[in-house]
Design a protein around this motif. Structure first.
Motif, PDB file in Angstrom:
ATOM      1  N   THR A 156       0.668  -1.401  -0.159  1.00  0.00           N
ATOM      2  CA  THR A 156       0.227  -0.233  -0.165  1.00  0.00           C
ATOM      3  C   THR A 156       0.318   1.443   0.004  1.00  0.00           C
ATOM      4  O   THR A 156       0.484   2.235  -0.061  1.00  0.00           O
ATOM      5  N   TRP A 161      -2.397   8.658   0.397  1.00  0.00           N
ATOM      6  CA  TRP A 161      -3.201   8.345   1.346  1.00  0.00           C
ATOM      7  C   TRP A 161      -3.416   9.672   2.013  1.00  0.00           C
ATOM      8  O   TRP A 161      -2.827  10.071   1.661  1.00  0.00           O
ATOM      9  N   GLY A 187       6.718   4.274   7.658  1.00  0.00           N
ATOM     10  CA  GLY A 187       5.660   3.713   7.065  1.00  0.00           C
ATOM     11  C   GLY A 187       4.994   5.395   5.914  1.00  0.00           C
ATOM     12  O   GLY A 187       4.798   5.542   5.563  1.00  0.00           O
ATOM     13  N   ASP A 209      10.438   2.590   6.007  1.00  0.00           N
ATOM     14  CA  ASP A 209       9.300   1.926   5.381  1.00  0.00           C
ATOM     15  C   ASP A 209       9.830   0.582   5.453  1.00  0.00           C
ATOM     16  O   ASP A 209      10.423   0.544   5.393  1.00  0.00           O
ATOM     17  N   GLY A 210       8.784  -0.351   5.943  1.00  0.00           N
ATOM     18  CA  GLY A 210       8.857  -1.915   6.056  1.00  0.00           C
ATOM     19  C   GLY A 210       8.748  -2.188   4.562  1.00  0.00           C
ATOM     20  O   GLY A 210       9.568  -3.699   5.007  1.00  0.00           O
ATOM     21  N   TRP A 251       8.656  -2.921  11.164  1.00  0.00           N
ATOM     22  CA  TRP A 251       8.414  -3.074  12.570  1.00  0.00           C
ATOM     23  C   TRP A 251       8.392  -3.801  13.172  1.00  0.00           C
ATOM     24  O   TRP A 251       8.935  -4.080  14.067  1.00  0.00           O
ATOM     25  N   GLU A 252       8.385  -5.262  12.878  1.00  0.00           N
ATOM     26  CA  GLU A 252       8.905  -6.007  13.695  1.00  0.00           C
ATOM     27  C   GLU A 252       9.857  -6.462  13.768  1.00  0.00           C
ATOM     28  O   GLU A 252       9.789  -7.066  14.467  1.00  0.00           O
ATOM     29  N   ALA A 270       1.452   8.864   8.954  1.00  0.00           N
ATOM     30  CA  ALA A 270      -0.119   8.765   8.227  1.00  0.00           C
ATOM     31  C   ALA A 270      -0.533   7.505   7.783  1.00  0.00           C
ATOM     32  O   ALA A 270       0.400   6.975   7.070  1.00  0.00           O
TER      33      ALA A 270
HETATM   34  C1  LIG Z   1      -1.025   3.184   3.730  1.00  0.00           C
HETATM   35  S1  LIG Z   1      -0.188   3.606   3.512  1.00  0.00           S
HETATM   36  C2  LIG Z   1       0.183   4.784   4.117  1.00  0.00           C
HETATM   37  C3  LIG Z   1       1.725   5.233   3.069  1.00  0.00           C
HETATM   38  C4  LIG Z   1       1.850   6.932   3.198  1.00  0.00           C
HETATM   39  N1  LIG Z   1       1.624   6.300   4.828  1.00  0.00           N
HETATM   40  C5  LIG Z   1       0.312   7.798   2.924  1.00  0.00           C
HETATM   41  O1  LIG Z   1      -0.385   8.179   3.729  1.00  0.00           O
HETATM   42  O2  LIG Z   1       0.457   8.136   1.885  1.00  0.00           O
HETATM   43  C6  LIG Z   1       0.841   2.316   5.098  1.00  0.00           C
HETATM   44  C7  LIG Z   1       2.440   2.321   4.949  1.00  0.00           C
HETATM   45  O3  LIG Z   1       3.257   2.143   6.237  1.00  0.00           O
HETATM   46  C8  LIG Z   1       4.158   1.043   5.574  1.00  0.00           C
HETATM   47  N2  LIG Z   1       4.109  -0.428   6.659  1.00  0.00           N
HETATM   48  C9  LIG Z   1       2.997  -1.080   6.763  1.00  0.00           C
HETATM   49  N3  LIG Z   1       3.866  -1.996   7.639  1.00  0.00           N
HETATM   50  C10 LIG Z   1       4.271  -2.073   7.863  1.00  0.00           C
HETATM   51  C11 LIG Z   1       5.355  -3.185   8.883  1.00  0.00           C
HETATM   52  N4  LIG Z   1       4.918  -3.779   9.490  1.00  0.00           N
HETATM   53  N5  LIG Z   1       6.603  -2.191   9.041  1.00  0.00           N
HETATM   54  C12 LIG Z   1       7.461  -1.191   8.799  1.00  0.00           C
HETATM   55  N6  LIG Z   1       5.960  -0.041   7.334  1.00  0.00           N
HETATM   56  C13 LIG Z   1       4.715  -0.734   7.472  1.00  0.00           C
HETATM   57  C14 LIG Z   1       3.361   0.179   4.081  1.00  0.00           C
HETATM   58  O4  LIG Z   1       4.864  -0.215   3.304  1.00  0.00           O
HETATM   59  C15 LIG Z   1       3.232   1.838   3.508  1.00  0.00           C
HETATM   60  O5  LIG Z   1       4.081   2.416   3.260  1.00  0.00           O
END
Ligand SMILES: C[S@@+](CC[C@H](N)C(=O)[O-])C[C@H]1O[C@@H](n2cnc3c(N)ncnc32)[C@H](O)[C@@H]1O
Length: 403
Positions: A156, A161, A187, A209-210, A251-252, A270
């Motif tokens: 995503t 977003w 993220g 980011d993950g 994050w994990e 966000a």
């Molecule tokens: C819904 S998107 C939001 C992206 C951006 N912040 C925006 O609002 O446009 C969620 C983001 O969180 C990152 N993400 C989700 N789970 C994650 C995790 N467990 N560890 C690190 N990043 C993670 C995804 O790769 C993604 O880029």
């Protein structure tokens, strides 16, 4: 002619609303229905010859964005139908471009080809805000971003977003909060928040980011916005002269010792609260980043802590109405922000159970989560973006309770 009607000159800088909104909506690849609605505003209710000329001269003939042809085709189709159904004459250029797009673009092009597009997000500084500034602020900040048409691509992270639009507007509305601060985003996705941050003079920006494909796309976007960057892993970021750093941070697996070394003043996120499985890990990361107490107070311009207020006096205030409680919690957050790191997390509450689970896990980790949406100063930088519902986003202020 259009040039006179849009404010005394054809230069893009001289374009005024609603014409400016039409151009900005086109560059941001807003839905065709939104463009049609703004086009009608420009023409006083109809898509007049002047409006058609503007659509051609300023929007379509100048389009250079990657992947814009299918978008233009769909917009042209709707605008031509709209003009015809009103019994008006369609400009030759619009017909010719539509015919060209129809013959040069096969229906299945998108399915076969790259689903990446370039959206240009224009942050339009409200006029009174600019005038209030002694220094010359730019009237608009245009951020080109490579995004995917597939919302799920890159976990995503390759789409824009709404929470990142909100957080970006908040940053530009309150630049003093971030100036000379070390900022850390979780993220980061396409990087919009980070690029806005880099425009308000922070001491450092770390974007994380993950997802690796999201990080690769983020790097493209930093380059598109002329920002140098360097990549690292959570095990070690190289100190370098660049202000914006990118970090692979799932994050994990983030180690507490690595997170503690980062010591940001401000953590941002966000649309990161949506997957219940990730929430305990997300909270652990936020909590670790926020417990790194600094020995010197963090002076945050723009936050006015009421005179004589301490955490104790705020808490002792009894007989409070619900708005008093909201304000009191906000003041507690402000007070905390002067002495310790805080987080700003913007979120659309799509599933109340998931959101409540986040609140529960955060509370167990001694995090205070305050809904500060109504308290903060927010200017409307995206008046043309009809698809963006600012009211759907909540802004959470978070700090660690050391008591
Ligand atoms: C819904 S998107 C939001 C992206 C951006 N912040 C925006 O609002 O446009 C969620 C983001 O969180 C990152 N993400 C989700 N789970 C994650 C995790 N467990 N560890 C690190 N990043 C993670 C995804 O790769 C993604 O880029």
């Amino acid at each position: 002619m259009v040039k006179e009607e849009i404010g005394g000159g054809a230069a893009a800088d001289a374009i005024r609303p609603p014409w400016l909104h039409l151009l900005s909506a086109f560059l941001a690849m807003e839905p065709s229905d939104s463009l049609i609605s703004i086009s009608r505003d420009c023409g006083g209710g109809a898509i007049t010859e002047s409006v058609q000329n503007f659509i051609w001269d300023q929007c379509i003939s100048r389009a250079d964005g990657k992947g814009s042809a299918p978008y233009i085709r769909s917009f042209l189709k709707k605008v031509i139908l709209e003009i015809e159904s009103a019994g008006a004459v369609v400009a030759d250029e619009l017909y010719e471009q539509f015919a060209f797009n129809m013959t040069s673009l096969k229906g299945d092009d998108l399915a076969k080809g790259d689903s990446r597009i370039i959206r240009k997000i224009s942050f339009l500084y409200p006029y009174d805000h600019v005038e209030a500034q002694v220094c010359q602020s730019p009237r608009k900040l245009i951020v080109p971003l490579q995004c995917s048409l597939n919302m799920l691509e890159g976990d995503t992270g390759c789409s824009i977003w709404p929470s990142s639009l909100f957080l970006s507007e908040f940053i530009l509305s309150c630049p003093e909060l971030f100036s000379m601060k070390s900022c850390f985003e979780l993220g980061s996705g396409v990087g919009l928040v980070g690029i806005c941050l880099a425009n308000v003079k922070p001491s450092k920006v770390i974007l994380t980011d993950g997802d690796l494909s999201t990080l690769a796309n983020l790097k493209v976007n930093l380059e598109l916005n002329h920002m140098s960057t360097r990549f690292g892993s959570s095990q070690g970021i190289l100190e370098d002269p660049y202000k914006v750093k990118c970090l692979h941070l799932p994050w994990e697996s983030a180690l507490e010792s690595d997170l503690r070394d980062l010591m940001p003043d401000i953590v941002l996120g966000a649309d990161v609260i949506y997957d219940p499985e990730c929430i305990p890990h997300l909270v652990r990361v936020i909590s670790t980043l926020l417990t790194t107490k600094k020995s010197t107070p963090l002076h945050r311009g723009g936050f006015k802590v009421p005179n004589g207020i301490s955490g104790d006096t705020l808490l002792k205030n009894s007989n409070a109405s619900s708005s008093d409680i909201v304000n009191r919690r906000y003041e507690e957050f402000l007070l905390a922000s002067t002495t310790q790191p805080v987080a700003y997390i913007a979120s659309v509450v799509r599933n109340i159970d998931t959101f409540n689970y986040f609140l529960k896990v955060a509370q167990e980790a001694n995090l205070r989560v305050v809904d500060i949406t109504q308290n903060v100063k927010m200017l409307d930088f995206l008046p043309y973006m009809l698809s963006y519902q600012r009211s759907s986003v909540r802004l959470l202020g978070i700090y660690h309770s050391f008591h």
